[in-house]
Scaffold this active site. Structure first.
Site, PDB file in Angstrom:
ATOM      1  N   LYS A 117       1.457  12.657 -10.466  1.00 19.83           N
ATOM      2  CA  LYS A 117       0.254  13.438 -10.178  1.00 19.83           C
ATOM      3  C   LYS A 117       0.225  14.734 -10.996  1.00 19.83           C
ATOM      4  O   LYS A 117      -0.833  15.277 -11.276  1.00 19.83           O
ATOM      5  CB  LYS A 117       0.173  13.783  -8.691  1.00 19.83           C
ATOM      6  CG  LYS A 117       0.215  12.605  -7.738  1.00 19.83           C
ATOM      7  CD  LYS A 117      -1.006  11.721  -7.853  1.00 19.83           C
ATOM      8  CE  LYS A 117      -1.130  10.738  -6.695  1.00 19.83           C
ATOM      9  NZ  LYS A 117      -0.114   9.667  -6.722  1.00 19.83           N
TER      10      LYS A 117
HETATM   11  C1  LIG Z   1      -0.158   8.351  -6.496  1.00 19.15           C
HETATM   12  C2  LIG Z   1       1.016   7.534  -6.825  1.00 19.15           C
HETATM   13  C3  LIG Z   1       0.896   6.184  -7.175  1.00 19.15           C
HETATM   14  C4  LIG Z   1      -0.433   5.472  -7.186  1.00 19.15           C
HETATM   15  O1  LIG Z   1      -1.317   5.937  -8.172  1.00 19.15           O
HETATM   16  P1  LIG Z   1      -2.894   5.703  -8.011  1.00 19.15           P
HETATM   17  O2  LIG Z   1      -3.507   6.434  -9.139  1.00 19.15           O
HETATM   18  O3  LIG Z   1      -3.266   6.278  -6.685  1.00 19.15           O
HETATM   19  O4  LIG Z   1      -3.119   4.243  -8.062  1.00 19.15           O
HETATM   20  C5  LIG Z   1       2.047   5.506  -7.514  1.00 19.15           C
HETATM   21  N1  LIG Z   1       3.258   6.094  -7.467  1.00 19.15           N
HETATM   22  C6  LIG Z   1       3.404   7.383  -7.140  1.00 19.15           C
HETATM   23  C7  LIG Z   1       4.776   7.964  -7.090  1.00 19.15           C
HETATM   24  C8  LIG Z   1       2.301   8.152  -6.808  1.00 19.15           C
HETATM   25  O5  LIG Z   1       2.460   9.437  -6.474  1.00 19.15           O
END
Ligand SMILES: *Cc1c(COP(=O)(O)O)cnc(C)c1O
Length: 506
Positions: A117
Site C-alpha cells: 500500500k
Molecule cells: C491490500 C493487500 C493485498 C490486496 O491488494 P488489492 O489491491 O486490494 O487487491 C494483498 N496483499 C497485501 C499484503 C495487501 O496489503
C-alpha cells in the site's frame, strides 16, 4: 492528450484528475475511471524506457493519467514521495524484482509501513495537497479510510501532519494482525485518528461508502466547508501509481537478460480489492507485454468463482485467514474492470451494482465474461496450501515470504500445473514483509515451541532463523505509546464521523 475520467455509474459525468483525487468517489457511488480506448490510445514504446528509472517511469505514467497536473507538480510529488525518507536504501529502485526459484518476486514492501500500500499511499498525499492548492480551496479535506490492515497504517503514515487534511481510519475488530493493530494504534500526528469497528472489513468499507452518499452528511460538510475524500483504492490517485511497478519490473527483467524485449510475462497478484491487479491490466493496455494476469485469492474466493462463472456472489461467510488483507467479499475495483471492458457502459454498471447492493449478487453476460477471460486467470489457495508454500519457499527457494505472497505463489504453482504449455516468465507480486505477519509465518518454518512468545519475540525469532533484517518501522513499535483504543459499533462510527466533521468546521 487529455485522459478524461468518468464516473463508472454515469458516463455523462466527467471530471479532471485533481477533482477526482480530492473527491475520491462520485456522488452517485461510482468510481472514477478512464475509458479503455483512451488508455490504448495513450500506449507507449517500451523500448524507449529501457534506461528509465522508477521515477522516470512514474513521470510518464502520471503525465498520461493525471493530465491536468503540470510537469513541475508531478516532479515535486515524485521527489517528495519516492526518496530516501520513505524508502531508505531502496530509493533508487523502490520496487526491485528478484529471483524465487525459476520465477520472480516483485518486492512491493520496502516502504515506510512494510506493505505494498505504501507504493501508492506515499504519493497520494502529495497528489491531494497539490490538487487542493491549485484549486485555491479554503475547505478542509477529511479522509475516511476503511482498512483490512495495511491501507490504514500506510494512509496514516502518508497523511501525517499534512496541512488542512484530516484522516480517520476504520479497521475491523479481530480482522487484522497484532502488529498491524499496533502500527495503527500508535500512529503519530495531530490530524489522525483510528477507530476499531465492531464488524468485518466489508462493514468498514460499507460504512465509508454510506457516509459519502449520505445527504445529511453532505449538507453538514457544505456548511462546515469540509470535503470528504478517500485513501482507499477507490481513489484514482491510488490506482495510477500502481501501474508504474509493472512497467519497472518488466524493464528490469529485460535489463538483466531474463527476458528479451517484447517477450510476454505473467503477473500473479494476491488480490483483495482488485486494485493491484487492475493496475496490471491498465499497464497491459498501455502496451506492456503481459500474457496472463493471474488473480490469486485465499479461502475468500469470490473472485475465483466470478472469473470462472460470471456470477459475483458475496452471500457467503467471510473467513478470517492468515492473509487478512485479502479477507474481502466486495472487491471495489472490479467495478472499474467491468466499466473498462464494457467500453464505458455505465448503465450496465449501475444496474450490476444495484443488484449487488440489493441482492448481494450479479451476473454478467457471456460476452463480457469472455473479455475478462482473455486476460485473467484465477485460482485460490486454502490455509494449508499457503502455509506449505511458505515452508517450501524457505526450504527450496531460500526465500522468506509473507502469507499474502504465499497465496499468490501457491496459485501460480497451480496455474503452471494446469498450463504446462505456457512458457512465459512469471512474476509474483510480493505485497508484504514477512515480519508484518510473523505470527503466521514463523510456525511454518520453525518446529520450536513458540506459542508463548510475544509479538516482538516473534520478530526476533524470525530474524534468528532467516537473518533478513527486521524493518525498522516494525521493531520500533515496541517503544511507542498506544494513542487510539476505541471500539465502536457501526452506527456509533457514523456518529463519530458526524461529530468530527462538526469539530473540523469550527
Ligand atoms: C491490500 C493487500 C493485498 C490486496 O491488494 P488489492 O489491491 O486490494 O487487491 C494483498 N496483499 C497485501 C499484503 C495487501 O496489503
Amino acid at each position: 492528450m487529455i485522459m478524461k475520467l468518468y464516473s463508472t455509474r454515469n458516463i455523462n459525468e466527467t471530471i479532471d484528475s485533481k477533482d477526482a483525487i480530492i473527491k475520491g468517489l462520485s456522488n452517485d457511488g461510482g468510481l472514477y475511471s478512464p475509458l479503455l480506448k483512451d488508455i490504448k490510445e495513450a500506449h507507449f514504446d517500451i523500448e524507449k524506457l529501457l534506461d528509465a528509472s522508477y521515477k522516470d517511469i512514474s513521470k510518464i505514467v502520471f503525465k498520461t493519467f493525471l493530465s491536468d497536473f503540470s510537469d513541475e507538480e508531478i516532479e515535486t510529488c515524485i521527489n517528495n514521495a519516492y526518496g530516501e525518507g520513505n524508502f531508505g536504501a531502496y530509493k533508487n529502485n523502490i520496487a526491485p524484482t528478484t529471483k524465487i526459484g525459476d520465477n520472480f518476486l516483485l518486492e512491493l514492501y520496502h516502504g515506510p509501513t512494510s506493505a505494498f500500500k505504501d507504493m501508492a499511499l506515499t504519493i497520494l498525499p502529495q497528489f491531494l495537497t497539490t490538487a487542493y492548492k491549485s484549486k485555491g480551496s479554503d475547505s478542509k479535506v477529511y479522509i475516511l479510510t476503511a482498512t483490512s490492515g495495511d491501507t490504514g497504517k500506510a494512509a496514516l503514515s502518508g497523511f501525517r501532519d499534512v496541512p488542512n487534511v484530516f484522516i480517520t481510519v476504520f479497521y475491523p475488530t479481530d480482522g487484522v494482525s497484532n502488529i498491524q493493530k499496533m502500527q495503527m494504534q500508535t500512529s503519530e500526528g495531530n490530524n489522525v485518528s483510528v477507530v476499531a469497528l465492531n464488524g468485518d472489513f466489508d462493514d468498514c468499507q460499507r460504512l465509508v461508502k454510506e457516509i459519502y452518499t449520505d445527504n445529511k452528511i453532505k449538507e453538514l460538510c457544505n456548511n462546515k466547508k469540509v470535503v470528504l475524500s478517500s485513501a482507499n483504492s477507490i481513489n484514482i490517485g491510488r490506482l495510477v501509481p500502481q501501474i508504474v511497478y509493472y512497467i519497472n519490473s518488466y524493464i528490469e527483467l529485460v535489463r538483466n537478460n531474463y527476458i528479451k524485449l517484447h517477450d510476454k510475462v505473467n503477473f500473479t497478484v494476491p488480490t483483495g480489492n482488485f486494485g493491484d491487479i487492475l493496475a496490471g491490466f491498465i499497464a497491459k493496455n498501455l502496451g506492456l507485454p503481459i500474457n496472463r494476469l493471474i488473480c490469486a485469492s485465499n479461502d475468500n474466493n469470490v473472485l475465483t468463482d466470478f472469473i470462472n462463472t460470471g456470477t459475483y456472489n458475496k452471500n457467503r461467510e467471510l473467513y478470517k485467514t492468515i492473509s487478512p488483507s485479502m479477507d474481502i467479499l466486495v472487491s471495489s475495483n472490479l467495478e472499474r474492470l467491468l466499466f473498462l471492458l464494457s467500453d464505458g457502459d455505465s448503465i450496465l454498471i449501475k444496474n450490476l451494482m444495484n443488484d449487488l447492493n440489493a441482492k448481494g449478487t450479479y451476473t454478467i453476460s457471456n460476452d463480457l465474461l469472455a473479455k475478462i477471460k482473455e486476460h485473467f486467470s484465477c485460482s485460490f489457495a486454502n490455509e494449508n496450501e499457503c502455509k506449505e508454500t511458505i515452508k517450501d519457499a524457505y526450504l527450496n527457494d531460500k526465500r522468506l515470504i509473507d502469507t499474502h505472497t504465499a497465496v499468490a505463489y501457491a496459485c501460480l504453482k497451480e496455474y503452471l500445473k494446469n498450463n504446462s504449455d505456457d512458457k512465459s516468465v512469471n512474476v509474483i507480486l510480493s505485497t508484504a514483509s514477512p515480519y508484518k505477519f510473523a505470527r503466521s509465518v514463523l510456525p511454518c518454518i520453525s518446529s520450536e515451541n513458540i506459542e508463548t512468545l510475544n509479538d516482538f519475540e516473534y520478530l526476533d525469532k524470525l530474524y534468528e532463523i532467516s537473518k533478513e533484517a527486521i524493518p525498522q518501522n516494525l521493531s520500533s513499535l515496541k517503544n511507542k505509546t498506544i494513542r487510539f483504543n476505541d471500539t465502536l459499533s457501526y452506527n456509533d462510527c457514523k456518529t463519530y464521523v458526524v461529530n468530527k466533521i462538526g469539530g473540523l468546521g469550527d
